[in-house]
Design a protein around this motif. Structure first.
Motif, PDB file in Angstrom:
ATOM      1  N   MET A 194       0.840  -1.171   0.000  1.00 35.71           N
ATOM      2  CA  MET A 194       0.000   0.000   0.000  1.00 35.71           C
ATOM      3  C   MET A 194       0.893   1.246   0.000  1.00 35.71           C
ATOM      4  O   MET A 194       2.044   1.185   0.417  1.00 35.71           O
ATOM      5  CB  MET A 194      -0.906   0.008   1.228  1.00 35.71           C
ATOM      6  CG  MET A 194      -1.842  -1.175   1.291  1.00 35.71           C
ATOM      7  SD  MET A 194      -2.866  -1.104   2.772  1.00 35.71           S
ATOM      8  CE  MET A 194      -4.398  -0.674   2.023  1.00 35.71           C
ATOM      9  N   LYS A 195       0.303   2.356  -0.438  1.00 32.27           N
ATOM     10  CA  LYS A 195       1.048   3.607  -0.535  1.00 32.27           C
ATOM     11  C   LYS A 195       0.194   4.757  -0.004  1.00 32.27           C
ATOM     12  O   LYS A 195      -0.995   4.815  -0.285  1.00 32.27           O
ATOM     13  CB  LYS A 195       1.437   3.875  -1.980  1.00 32.27           C
ATOM     14  CG  LYS A 195       2.360   2.805  -2.543  1.00 32.27           C
ATOM     15  CD  LYS A 195       2.732   3.085  -3.984  1.00 32.27           C
ATOM     16  CE  LYS A 195       3.607   1.989  -4.563  1.00 32.27           C
ATOM     17  NZ  LYS A 195       4.796   1.669  -3.831  1.00 32.27           N
ATOM     18  N   LEU A 196       0.831   5.658   0.748  1.00 32.23           N
ATOM     19  CA  LEU A 196       0.157   6.834   1.278  1.00 32.23           C
ATOM     20  C   LEU A 196       0.368   8.004   0.328  1.00 32.23           C
ATOM     21  O   LEU A 196       1.491   8.249  -0.125  1.00 32.23           O
ATOM     22  CB  LEU A 196       0.724   7.194   2.665  1.00 32.23           C
ATOM     23  CG  LEU A 196       0.212   8.500   3.279  1.00 32.23           C
ATOM     24  CD1 LEU A 196      -1.278   8.413   3.588  1.00 32.23           C
ATOM     25  CD2 LEU A 196       1.007   8.835   4.536  1.00 32.23           C
ATOM     26  N   TYR A 197      -0.733   8.739   0.071  1.00 24.16           N
ATOM     27  CA  TYR A 197      -0.676   9.920  -0.785  1.00 24.16           C
ATOM     28  C   TYR A 197      -1.390  11.094  -0.129  1.00 24.16           C
ATOM     29  O   TYR A 197      -2.381  10.926   0.585  1.00 24.16           O
ATOM     30  CB  TYR A 197      -1.373   9.661  -2.123  1.00 24.16           C
ATOM     31  CG  TYR A 197      -0.531   8.910  -3.105  1.00 24.16           C
ATOM     32  CD1 TYR A 197       0.205   9.584  -4.073  1.00 24.16           C
ATOM     33  CD2 TYR A 197      -0.463   7.526  -3.076  1.00 24.16           C
ATOM     34  CE1 TYR A 197       0.983   8.895  -4.984  1.00 24.16           C
ATOM     35  CE2 TYR A 197       0.321   6.829  -3.980  1.00 24.16           C
ATOM     36  CZ  TYR A 197       1.034   7.525  -4.929  1.00 24.16           C
ATOM     37  OH  TYR A 197       1.811   6.840  -5.830  1.00 24.16           O
ATOM     38  N   PHE A 198      -0.862  12.278  -0.413  1.00 25.01           N
ATOM     39  CA  PHE A 198      -1.548  13.539  -0.161  1.00 25.01           C
ATOM     40  C   PHE A 198      -1.686  14.191  -1.524  1.00 25.01           C
ATOM     41  O   PHE A 198      -0.667  14.454  -2.184  1.00 25.01           O
ATOM     42  CB  PHE A 198      -0.741  14.443   0.783  1.00 25.01           C
ATOM     43  CG  PHE A 198      -1.296  15.837   0.843  1.00 25.01           C
ATOM     44  CD1 PHE A 198      -2.429  16.098   1.572  1.00 25.01           C
ATOM     45  CD2 PHE A 198      -0.696  16.862   0.134  1.00 25.01           C
ATOM     46  CE1 PHE A 198      -2.958  17.381   1.602  1.00 25.01           C
ATOM     47  CE2 PHE A 198      -1.215  18.139   0.160  1.00 25.01           C
ATOM     48  CZ  PHE A 198      -2.354  18.397   0.897  1.00 25.01           C
ATOM     49  N   LEU A 199      -2.923  14.434  -1.952  1.00 22.77           N
ATOM     50  CA  LEU A 199      -3.193  14.876  -3.324  1.00 22.77           C
ATOM     51  C   LEU A 199      -2.463  13.926  -4.266  1.00 22.77           C
ATOM     52  O   LEU A 199      -2.690  12.724  -4.199  1.00 22.77           O
ATOM     53  CB  LEU A 199      -2.829  16.350  -3.520  1.00 22.77           C
ATOM     54  CG  LEU A 199      -3.689  17.332  -2.718  1.00 22.77           C
ATOM     55  CD1 LEU A 199      -3.169  18.754  -2.872  1.00 22.77           C
ATOM     56  CD2 LEU A 199      -5.148  17.269  -3.164  1.00 22.77           C
ATOM     57  N   ASN A 200      -1.563  14.408  -5.110  1.00 27.27           N
ATOM     58  CA  ASN A 200      -0.837  13.508  -6.019  1.00 27.27           C
ATOM     59  C   ASN A 200       0.590  13.244  -5.550  1.00 27.27           C
ATOM     60  O   ASN A 200       1.418  12.786  -6.321  1.00 27.27           O
ATOM     61  CB  ASN A 200      -0.822  14.083  -7.434  1.00 27.27           C
ATOM     62  CG  ASN A 200      -2.202  14.069  -8.043  1.00 27.27           C
ATOM     63  OD1 ASN A 200      -2.973  13.148  -7.846  1.00 27.27           O
ATOM     64  ND2 ASN A 200      -2.539  15.123  -8.769  1.00 27.27           N
ATOM     65  N   GLU A 201       0.864  13.544  -4.290  1.00 28.54           N
ATOM     66  CA  GLU A 201       2.206  13.417  -3.739  1.00 28.54           C
ATOM     67  C   GLU A 201       2.362  12.095  -2.988  1.00 28.54           C
ATOM     68  O   GLU A 201       1.671  11.849  -1.999  1.00 28.54           O
ATOM     69  CB  GLU A 201       2.441  14.564  -2.749  1.00 28.54           C
ATOM     70  CG  GLU A 201       3.674  15.330  -2.996  1.00 28.54           C
ATOM     71  CD  GLU A 201       3.800  16.496  -2.025  1.00 28.54           C
ATOM     72  OE1 GLU A 201       4.889  16.640  -1.471  1.00 28.54           O
ATOM     73  OE2 GLU A 201       2.813  17.249  -1.858  1.00 28.54           O
ATOM     74  N   PHE A 202       3.278  11.268  -3.434  1.00 23.14           N
ATOM     75  CA  PHE A 202       3.569   9.998  -2.773  1.00 23.14           C
ATOM     76  C   PHE A 202       4.344  10.274  -1.491  1.00 23.14           C
ATOM     77  O   PHE A 202       5.389  10.913  -1.511  1.00 23.14           O
ATOM     78  CB  PHE A 202       4.394   9.109  -3.724  1.00 23.14           C
ATOM     79  CG  PHE A 202       4.965   7.889  -3.072  1.00 23.14           C
ATOM     80  CD1 PHE A 202       4.149   6.889  -2.598  1.00 23.14           C
ATOM     81  CD2 PHE A 202       6.344   7.753  -2.937  1.00 23.14           C
ATOM     82  CE1 PHE A 202       4.682   5.762  -1.991  1.00 23.14           C
ATOM     83  CE2 PHE A 202       6.891   6.629  -2.344  1.00 23.14           C
ATOM     84  CZ  PHE A 202       6.053   5.631  -1.873  1.00 23.14           C
ATOM     85  N   LEU A 203       3.831   9.787  -0.351  1.00 23.10           N
ATOM     86  CA  LEU A 203       4.467  10.059   0.938  1.00 23.10           C
ATOM     87  C   LEU A 203       5.156   8.842   1.548  1.00 23.10           C
ATOM     88  O   LEU A 203       5.967   9.002   2.455  1.00 23.10           O
ATOM     89  CB  LEU A 203       3.452  10.615   1.928  1.00 23.10           C
ATOM     90  CG  LEU A 203       2.803  11.934   1.525  1.00 23.10           C
ATOM     91  CD1 LEU A 203       1.862  12.414   2.614  1.00 23.10           C
ATOM     92  CD2 LEU A 203       3.846  12.988   1.201  1.00 23.10           C
ATOM     93  N   GLY A 204       4.830   7.637   1.080  1.00 22.67           N
ATOM     94  CA  GLY A 204       5.531   6.487   1.622  1.00 22.67           C
ATOM     95  C   GLY A 204       4.824   5.172   1.370  1.00 22.67           C
ATOM     96  O   GLY A 204       3.647   5.129   1.037  1.00 22.67           O
ATOM     97  N   ASP A 205       5.601   4.104   1.552  1.00 24.56           N
ATOM     98  CA  ASP A 205       5.090   2.735   1.435  1.00 24.56           C
ATOM     99  C   ASP A 205       4.627   2.265   2.806  1.00 24.56           C
ATOM    100  O   ASP A 205       5.293   2.519   3.817  1.00 24.56           O
ATOM    101  CB  ASP A 205       6.190   1.801   0.929  1.00 24.56           C
ATOM    102  CG  ASP A 205       6.495   2.037  -0.535  1.00 24.56           C
ATOM    103  OD1 ASP A 205       5.558   1.963  -1.349  1.00 24.56           O
ATOM    104  OD2 ASP A 205       7.672   2.297  -0.859  1.00 24.56           O
ATOM    105  N   ILE A 206       3.506   1.559   2.825  1.00 26.97           N
ATOM    106  CA  ILE A 206       2.911   1.065   4.062  1.00 26.97           C
ATOM    107  C   ILE A 206       2.965  -0.457   4.064  1.00 26.97           C
ATOM    108  O   ILE A 206       2.622  -1.094   3.072  1.00 26.97           O
ATOM    109  CB  ILE A 206       1.456   1.556   4.175  1.00 26.97           C
ATOM    110  CG1 ILE A 206       1.424   3.079   4.189  1.00 26.97           C
ATOM    111  CG2 ILE A 206       0.781   0.965   5.401  1.00 26.97           C
ATOM    112  CD1 ILE A 206       0.041   3.660   4.059  1.00 26.97           C
ATOM    113  N   ARG A 207       3.382  -1.020   5.225  1.00 26.77           N
ATOM    114  CA  ARG A 207       3.469  -2.483   5.333  1.00 26.77           C
ATOM    115  C   ARG A 207       3.165  -2.903   6.770  1.00 26.77           C
ATOM    116  O   ARG A 207       3.015  -2.066   7.641  1.00 26.77           O
ATOM    117  CB  ARG A 207       4.836  -2.967   4.891  1.00 26.77           C
ATOM    118  CG  ARG A 207       5.968  -2.502   5.753  1.00 26.77           C
ATOM    119  CD  ARG A 207       7.324  -2.947   5.200  1.00 26.77           C
ATOM    120  NE  ARG A 207       8.395  -2.703   6.109  1.00 26.77           N
ATOM    121  CZ  ARG A 207       8.811  -1.533   6.553  1.00 26.77           C
ATOM    122  NH1 ARG A 207       8.209  -0.444   6.154  1.00 26.77           N
ATOM    123  NH2 ARG A 207       9.810  -1.420   7.396  1.00 26.77           N
TER     124      ARG A 207
END
Length: 93
Positions: free
Chosen positions: A1-14
């Motif tokens: 999974m991946k965290l986003y704010f608007l179209n900005e990738f903020l990090g990978d989630i595990r």
């Protein structure tokens, strides 16, 4: 999974776990998350006074935060809590 704010990738989630309505996991941050450091620090500090006027209105809008799941589906979340130890908690919208 991946965290986003608007179209900005903020990090990978595990390492995801569920506790009631809350999702708990670990985040491997991208460099894009750095500008949110103070914002997240204030959100997770229960003793601090969180002053909304100190932050960008877009950051406070739940509709700007989302997760891309492992099937590439966009799923809305409420503003996540990201802790200094890189734990992340959120609820689905």
């Amino acid at each position: 999974m991946k965290l986003y704010f608007l179209n900005e990738f903020l990090g990978d989630i595990r390492n995801i776990s569920v506790e009631g309505m809350w999702i708990n996991a670990e985040i491997t941050p991208s460099k894009n998350i750095d500008k949110f450091s103070d914002f997240f620090a204030k959100i997770v500090d229960e003793e601090a006074d969180f002053e909304e006027t100190n932050y960008n209105e877009e950051w406070l809008d739940d509709s700007n935060w989302y997760i891309i799941d492992n099937e590439n589906r966009k799923k809305g979340i409420y503003i996540p809590a990201v802790y200094p130890d890189r734990e992340i908690n959120w609820r689905w919208r």
